[in-house]
Enzyme design. Sequence first.
Site, PDB file in Angstrom:
ATOM      1  N   SER A  97       0.827  -1.145   0.013  1.00  0.00           N
ATOM      2  CA  SER A  97      -0.050  -0.022   0.096  1.00  0.00           C
ATOM      3  C   SER A  97       0.692   1.269  -0.153  1.00  0.00           C
ATOM      4  O   SER A  97       0.478   2.306   0.680  1.00  0.00           O
ATOM      5  CB  SER A  97      -0.865   0.113   1.181  1.00  0.00           C
ATOM      6  OG  SER A  97      -1.696  -1.213   1.200  1.00  0.00           O
ATOM      7  N   LYS A 151       2.358   2.317  -5.197  1.00  0.00           N
ATOM      8  CA  LYS A 151       2.990   1.675  -6.336  1.00  0.00           C
ATOM      9  C   LYS A 151       2.158   2.112  -7.673  1.00  0.00           C
ATOM     10  O   LYS A 151       2.541   2.651  -8.724  1.00  0.00           O
ATOM     11  CB  LYS A 151       3.282   0.536  -6.511  1.00  0.00           C
ATOM     12  CG  LYS A 151       4.360   0.038  -5.865  1.00  0.00           C
ATOM     13  CD  LYS A 151       5.118  -1.252  -6.228  1.00  0.00           C
ATOM     14  CE  LYS A 151       4.114  -2.439  -6.141  1.00  0.00           C
ATOM     15  NZ  LYS A 151       3.760  -3.206  -4.840  1.00  0.00           N
ATOM     16  N   ASP A 175       8.307 -10.965  -0.860  1.00  0.00           N
ATOM     17  CA  ASP A 175       7.232 -12.045  -0.539  1.00  0.00           C
ATOM     18  C   ASP A 175       7.612 -13.421  -1.261  1.00  0.00           C
ATOM     19  O   ASP A 175       8.050 -13.236  -2.656  1.00  0.00           O
ATOM     20  CB  ASP A 175       5.952 -11.573  -1.393  1.00  0.00           C
ATOM     21  CG  ASP A 175       5.502 -10.155  -0.619  1.00  0.00           C
ATOM     22  OD1 ASP A 175       5.999  -9.933   0.570  1.00  0.00           O
ATOM     23  OD2 ASP A 175       4.495  -9.483  -1.217  1.00  0.00           O
ATOM     24  N   GLU A 195       5.752 -15.509  -2.822  1.00  0.00           N
ATOM     25  CA  GLU A 195       4.877 -15.730  -4.120  1.00  0.00           C
ATOM     26  C   GLU A 195       5.270 -14.772  -5.190  1.00  0.00           C
ATOM     27  O   GLU A 195       5.046 -15.071  -6.538  1.00  0.00           O
ATOM     28  CB  GLU A 195       3.311 -15.423  -3.731  1.00  0.00           C
ATOM     29  CG  GLU A 195       3.040 -14.257  -3.066  1.00  0.00           C
ATOM     30  CD  GLU A 195       1.616 -14.155  -2.834  1.00  0.00           C
ATOM     31  OE1 GLU A 195       0.894 -15.218  -2.560  1.00  0.00           O
ATOM     32  OE2 GLU A 195       1.074 -13.243  -2.543  1.00  0.00           O
ATOM     33  N   GLN A 241      17.387  -0.076   2.454  1.00  0.00           N
ATOM     34  CA  GLN A 241      18.550  -0.735   2.160  1.00  0.00           C
ATOM     35  C   GLN A 241      18.442  -2.311   2.205  1.00  0.00           C
ATOM     36  O   GLN A 241      18.961  -3.004   1.205  1.00  0.00           O
ATOM     37  CB  GLN A 241      19.663  -0.466   3.377  1.00  0.00           C
ATOM     38  CG  GLN A 241      19.896   1.104   3.272  1.00  0.00           C
ATOM     39  CD  GLN A 241      20.911   1.342   4.431  1.00  0.00           C
ATOM     40  OE1 GLN A 241      21.950   0.438   4.795  1.00  0.00           O
ATOM     41  NE2 GLN A 241      21.007   2.584   5.107  1.00  0.00           N
ATOM     42  N   CYS A 244     -25.842   0.727 -10.204  1.00  0.00           N
ATOM     43  CA  CYS A 244     -25.893  -0.591 -10.089  1.00  0.00           C
ATOM     44  C   CYS A 244     -26.824  -1.284  -9.045  1.00  0.00           C
ATOM     45  O   CYS A 244     -27.869  -1.013  -9.038  1.00  0.00           O
ATOM     46  CB  CYS A 244     -24.468  -1.318 -10.056  1.00  0.00           C
ATOM     47  SG  CYS A 244     -24.499  -3.106 -10.831  1.00  0.00           S
ATOM     48  N   GLU A 259     -32.029 -11.698  -5.489  1.00  0.00           N
ATOM     49  CA  GLU A 259     -30.814 -11.933  -5.070  1.00  0.00           C
ATOM     50  C   GLU A 259     -30.686 -12.192  -3.309  1.00  0.00           C
ATOM     51  O   GLU A 259     -30.127 -12.686  -2.928  1.00  0.00           O
ATOM     52  CB  GLU A 259     -29.496 -10.828  -5.386  1.00  0.00           C
ATOM     53  CG  GLU A 259     -28.069 -10.800  -4.503  1.00  0.00           C
ATOM     54  CD  GLU A 259     -27.343  -9.700  -5.050  1.00  0.00           C
ATOM     55  OE1 GLU A 259     -27.632  -8.701  -5.846  1.00  0.00           O
ATOM     56  OE2 GLU A 259     -26.075  -9.810  -4.613  1.00  0.00           O
ATOM     57  N   HIS A 310     -21.730   1.149 -14.359  1.00  0.00           N
ATOM     58  CA  HIS A 310     -20.925   1.876 -13.532  1.00  0.00           C
ATOM     59  C   HIS A 310     -20.137   2.974 -14.228  1.00  0.00           C
ATOM     60  O   HIS A 310     -19.167   2.786 -14.550  1.00  0.00           O
ATOM     61  CB  HIS A 310     -19.858   0.914 -13.006  1.00  0.00           C
ATOM     62  CG  HIS A 310     -20.281  -0.125 -12.115  1.00  0.00           C
ATOM     63  ND1 HIS A 310     -20.275  -0.068 -10.847  1.00  0.00           N
ATOM     64  CD2 HIS A 310     -20.921  -1.498 -12.425  1.00  0.00           C
ATOM     65  CE1 HIS A 310     -21.056  -1.058 -10.159  1.00  0.00           C
ATOM     66  NE2 HIS A 310     -21.344  -2.111 -11.021  1.00  0.00           N
ATOM     67  N   GLU A 316     -18.933   5.378 -12.954  1.00  0.00           N
ATOM     68  CA  GLU A 316     -17.623   5.746 -12.114  1.00  0.00           C
ATOM     69  C   GLU A 316     -16.253   5.176 -12.932  1.00  0.00           C
ATOM     70  O   GLU A 316     -15.085   5.642 -12.842  1.00  0.00           O
ATOM     71  CB  GLU A 316     -17.506   5.294 -10.797  1.00  0.00           C
ATOM     72  CG  GLU A 316     -17.401   4.085 -10.586  1.00  0.00           C
ATOM     73  CD  GLU A 316     -18.733   3.091 -10.461  1.00  0.00           C
ATOM     74  OE1 GLU A 316     -19.609   3.705 -11.196  1.00  0.00           O
ATOM     75  OE2 GLU A 316     -18.768   1.953  -9.838  1.00  0.00           O
TER      76      GLU A 316
HETATM   77  N1  GLN Z   1     -25.628  -7.556  -6.765  1.00  0.00           N
HETATM   78  C1  GLN Z   1     -26.030  -6.905  -8.034  1.00  0.00           C
HETATM   79  C2  GLN Z   1     -26.052  -7.816  -9.403  1.00  0.00           C
HETATM   80  O1  GLN Z   1     -25.448  -8.710  -9.433  1.00  0.00           O
HETATM   81  C3  GLN Z   1     -25.615  -5.561  -8.227  1.00  0.00           C
HETATM   82  C4  GLN Z   1     -24.301  -5.564  -8.637  1.00  0.00           C
HETATM   83  C5  GLN Z   1     -23.115  -4.404  -8.605  1.00  0.00           C
HETATM   84  O2  GLN Z   1     -23.821  -3.373  -7.719  1.00  0.00           O
HETATM   85  N2  GLN Z   1     -22.295  -4.330  -9.274  1.00  0.00           N
HETATM   86  O3  GLN Z   1     -26.878  -7.486 -10.006  1.00  0.00           O
END
Ligand code: GLN
Length: 538
Positions: free
Chosen positions: A18, A21, A151, A153, A196, A385, A409, A511, A513
Amino acid sequence: MPHNRCKFIFVTGGVVSSLGKGITAASIALLLRQRDYSVTLQKLDPYLNIDPGTMSPYQHGEVYVTDDGTETDLDLGHYERFAGVSCNRNSNYTAGRIYSTVLAREREGGYLGKTVQVIPHITDEIKKAILSQADEGIDIAITEVGGTAGDIEGLPFLEALRELGQDLGRENVLYIHLTLIPWLSASRELKTKPSQQSASILRNIGIIPDILICRTEKTLQEEHFRKLSMFCSVPLDAVIEEKDVENSIYEVPVELADQKLDELILKRLQLPFNHLDLDEWKNMIGRVVNPSGPPVRIGVVGKYMGLRDAYKSIYEALTHGGISNDAKLEIKGIESEDLEGDRTDALEGIDGILVPGGFGHRGIEGKLEAVRFARERNIPFLGICLGMQCAVIETARHLVGLSDANSSEFNSACSHPVIHLMEEQTEITDKGGTMRLGLYPCILLDGSVAKSAYGSQEISERHRHRYEFNNNYRERLEEAGLVCSGLSPGGDLVEIIERPDHRWFVACQFHPEFTSTPLRPNPLFKAFVGAAGEHAIE
Ligand code: GLN
């Protein structure tokens, strides 16, 4: 083999994880790009999951999704936001993915007669992954290795980096080691010893870093530079300080450029110094640091609010929305469970409410409270979402009168599954990489808030979900004031909903974002923060 002009930069980390990088690699890419080089960025993760898609935010932070639907490490978000590069399947490899390719090949008889070993078979596959970025037209390929030198791995990855130095010629490969210089407050001194030791771990493997970048909270003194240079075997001018930035991570590239890191890199790689143009970037930082507008308070209602990285791209995209509105953004993380049972105090004084994506039942009732609060009080709302799915459930429960409405769900037995499993998901049993992932087109409704935000009829955004709006309830939900303002081209998937009776209430199944960058903010975030800004000045 890569085309012979491509140069490679390898970024490793030492002392602790963290360290930033990803931000450092992304900053280097930005500087090189702004000197007119075409650059790619890649992350190698030494863990055994095939990709981070099945990990919880507690383990891994956000799962970032690329255009081509790869579920990746969140560092790829930094790569795209800083350097404007477009990442894809080749931009993130895990040890799991490398091993599974080698093991599948072994079963197919690809190594008949041979013993399959970490060296050379795994290391060769890692080298292939690194070289896969060097497409025609790429000048510099940057690869960051996750984890920390030492590390277990990570060893095959470091060995692959060492071998590539030999394979490609040292003038074509640059090793950058990012390390921490801890400040001991009791004795009030900066300590170089862990760095170092980290450099000595790399030396044991056969890598001597060309450049040492030192993360520090205090300014390094002459003696520190000298010690680090001497004991890490790095030339004095190649010891670079990366001090904590004061206001914004977007300041990191500027700080590194001030120390001429980009010139040092180009000199070592024997590439010409083209002109560096950081004007637009610096102008953007000015707007983050000194916004001219009033404070705008955005509440993000999620369930991992204590984890800084769980909603990384959401916070970044909000910042971009702030930049484009010159808003002084204040983001308040609100635990959705704290809102359950009619306890909405935490939402008082908020100018915009955002409910982000998520999985699983925990915290859903609090998110529904947040949607209701935004709807009833006419507070700008952006649902993403799972946030859109909550907005649909809230409407169904409180405006259509289906008190048992839910997503299948969370309650597969509910009588009104207004959100249900997508048709194409019903036969799927594997959990990894099987959601509806990546870019899909969406057609926007004339006259909608979404269309005016995007300014175009058709958009494409990234998805990551299994459940969707249940069209059997569409008519009833529309009668209750929801407008389906974004649909898949065939019209069967609802991608965006909004409420025309509300000042700004938009929720999307994708999404937004993930496509937002500080220089090109996503239109929905820009419009949402703009609407919240208007709420703030009333
Ligand atoms: N869990 C919900 C789905 O699978 C929403 C997924 C999410 O918010 N990325 O549809």
